[in-house]
Scaffold this active site. Structure first.
Site, PDB file in Angstrom:
ATOM      1  N   CYS A   1       5.855  -0.165   7.699  1.00  0.00           N
ATOM      2  CA  CYS A   1       5.738   0.914   6.952  1.00  0.00           C
ATOM      3  C   CYS A   1       6.781   1.368   6.223  1.00  0.00           C
ATOM      4  O   CYS A   1       7.798   1.364   6.639  1.00  0.00           O
ATOM      5  CB  CYS A   1       5.069   2.040   7.759  1.00  0.00           C
ATOM      6  N   LEU A   2       6.652   1.902   4.934  1.00  0.00           N
ATOM      7  CA  LEU A   2       7.663   2.111   4.264  1.00  0.00           C
ATOM      8  C   LEU A   2       8.275   3.699   4.702  1.00  0.00           C
ATOM      9  O   LEU A   2       9.256   3.910   4.178  1.00  0.00           O
ATOM     10  CB  LEU A   2       7.096   2.511   2.500  1.00  0.00           C
TER      11      LEU A   2
ATOM     12  N   GLY B   1       0.845  -1.088  -0.026  1.00  0.00           N
ATOM     13  CA  GLY B   1       0.095  -0.116   0.075  1.00  0.00           C
ATOM     14  C   GLY B   1       0.764   1.182   0.008  1.00  0.00           C
ATOM     15  O   GLY B   1       2.008   1.102   0.268  1.00  0.00           O
TER      16      GLY B   1
ATOM     17  N   GLN C   1       2.752   9.861   1.864  1.00  0.00           N
ATOM     18  CA  GLN C   1       4.293   9.317   1.955  1.00  0.00           C
ATOM     19  C   GLN C   1       5.048   9.886   0.739  1.00  0.00           C
ATOM     20  O   GLN C   1       6.352   9.653   1.261  1.00  0.00           O
ATOM     21  CB  GLN C   1       4.261   7.742   1.771  1.00  0.00           C
TER      22      GLN C   1
ATOM     23  N   HIS D   1      -4.589   1.076   7.352  1.00  0.00           N
ATOM     24  CA  HIS D   1      -3.088   1.731   7.647  1.00  0.00           C
ATOM     25  C   HIS D   1      -2.964   3.109   6.796  1.00  0.00           C
ATOM     26  O   HIS D   1      -2.529   4.283   6.944  1.00  0.00           O
ATOM     27  CB  HIS D   1      -2.124   0.795   7.339  1.00  0.00           C
ATOM     28  N   GLU D   2      -3.335   2.662   5.374  1.00  0.00           N
ATOM     29  CA  GLU D   2      -3.281   4.017   4.303  1.00  0.00           C
ATOM     30  C   GLU D   2      -4.023   5.118   4.740  1.00  0.00           C
ATOM     31  O   GLU D   2      -3.541   6.232   4.602  1.00  0.00           O
ATOM     32  CB  GLU D   2      -3.797   3.709   3.113  1.00  0.00           C
TER      33      GLU D   2
HETATM   34  O1  GNR Z   1       4.057  -2.757   2.625  1.00  0.00           O
HETATM   35  C1  GNR Z   1       3.510  -2.667   3.683  1.00  0.00           C
HETATM   36  N1  GNR Z   1       3.072  -3.384   4.399  1.00  0.00           N
HETATM   37  C2  GNR Z   1       2.167  -3.830   5.283  1.00  0.00           C
HETATM   38  C3  GNR Z   1       2.032  -4.613   6.216  1.00  0.00           C
HETATM   39  C4  GNR Z   1       1.478  -4.757   7.497  1.00  0.00           C
HETATM   40  C5  GNR Z   1       0.314  -3.720   7.545  1.00  0.00           C
HETATM   41  C6  GNR Z   1       0.552  -2.531   6.716  1.00  0.00           C
HETATM   42  C7  GNR Z   1       1.361  -2.362   5.628  1.00  0.00           C
HETATM   43  S1  GNR Z   1       1.362  -1.176   4.450  1.00  0.00           S
HETATM   44  C8  GNR Z   1       2.808  -1.159   4.104  1.00  0.00           C
HETATM   45  C9  GNR Z   1       3.394  -0.098   3.131  1.00  0.00           C
HETATM   46  C10 GNR Z   1       2.924   1.251   3.526  1.00  0.00           C
HETATM   47  O2  GNR Z   1       3.810   1.962   4.226  1.00  0.00           O
HETATM   48  N2  GNR Z   1       1.929   1.854   3.477  1.00  0.00           N
HETATM   49  O3  GNR Z   1       1.600   2.759   4.046  1.00  0.00           O
HETATM   50 NI    NI Z   2       2.811   3.305   5.708  1.00  0.00          NI
END
Ligand code: GNR
Ligand code: NI
Length: 164
Positions: A91-92, A46, A51, A133-134
């Site tokens: 999270c990235l 995601g 971001q 999360h997004e």
């Molecule tokens: O790549 C992602 N993996 C993930 C794993 C568990 C819960 C949420 C995520 S989202 C993350 C990519 C990201 O930071 N999206 O904002």
């Molecule tokens: Ni994230």
């Protein structure tokens, strides 16, 4: 196709609240494609516009094994429901940090597609978690905000040291 630069915590720009998309034009389509490309390249499941330092309400997700089920959601509105479930998140924007976060099991999503058409669906499993999360990113919220202040402080320090 352009790879976009992903901001890292504790960059204060990650705390910006995104504003609604009002113009559905060719530039929006290009940007959504760039976001998907950036997400796949990372790799991630995601990505929120926040971001990549664009403070508009745009998210992309693809939780499929084959990376062939992209969703682009504009102006998403969530109604989470059901039980709370704990799962490991990353999270990235918080690279190489993983910890357990509670989310609702299910979510009803109302949004628009890149053309501005309304879409509505329910999600569960990883897709539900990822969309929650997004959408947090669009509010300037990170998964580390759900952790204890002790843990969050350690993570912030580690990433600050890594950045210099
Ligand atoms: O790549 C992602 N993996 C993930 C794993 C568990 C819960 C949420 C995520 S989202 C993350 C990519 C990201 O930071 N999206 O904002
Ligand atoms: Ni994230």
């Amino acid at each position: 196709m352009t790879l976009l630069k992903i901001l890292h915590h504790p960059d204060p720009r990650l705390r910006t609240k995104a504003t609604p998309v009002q113009t559905f034009d060719a530039a929006l389509e290009v940007f959504a494609q760039d976001m998907l490309q950036t997400m796949y390249a990372a790799p991630g499941i995601g990505l929120a516009a926040t971001q990549v330092n664009v403070h508009k309400r745009i998210i992309v997700v693809d939780v499929s094994e084959e990376k062939n089920r992209p969703h682009t959601l504009i102006n998403p509105v969530l109604e989470p429901y059901g039980n709370k479930i704990k799962g490991e998140e990353g999270c990235l924007s918080v690279p190489e940090i993983y910890d357990s976060v509670e989310r609702f099991e299910h979510v009803n999503v109302k949004a628009q597609d890149v053309a501005g058409n309304p879409v509505e669906f329910t999600a569960d499993g990883m897709l539900s978690v990822c969309i929650q999360h997004e959408c947090d990113h669009l509010e300037g919220k990170l998964f580390v905000d759900y952790l204890s202040s002790l843990k969050r402080g350690r993570i912030t320090k580690k990433l600050r040291e890594r950045a210099r």
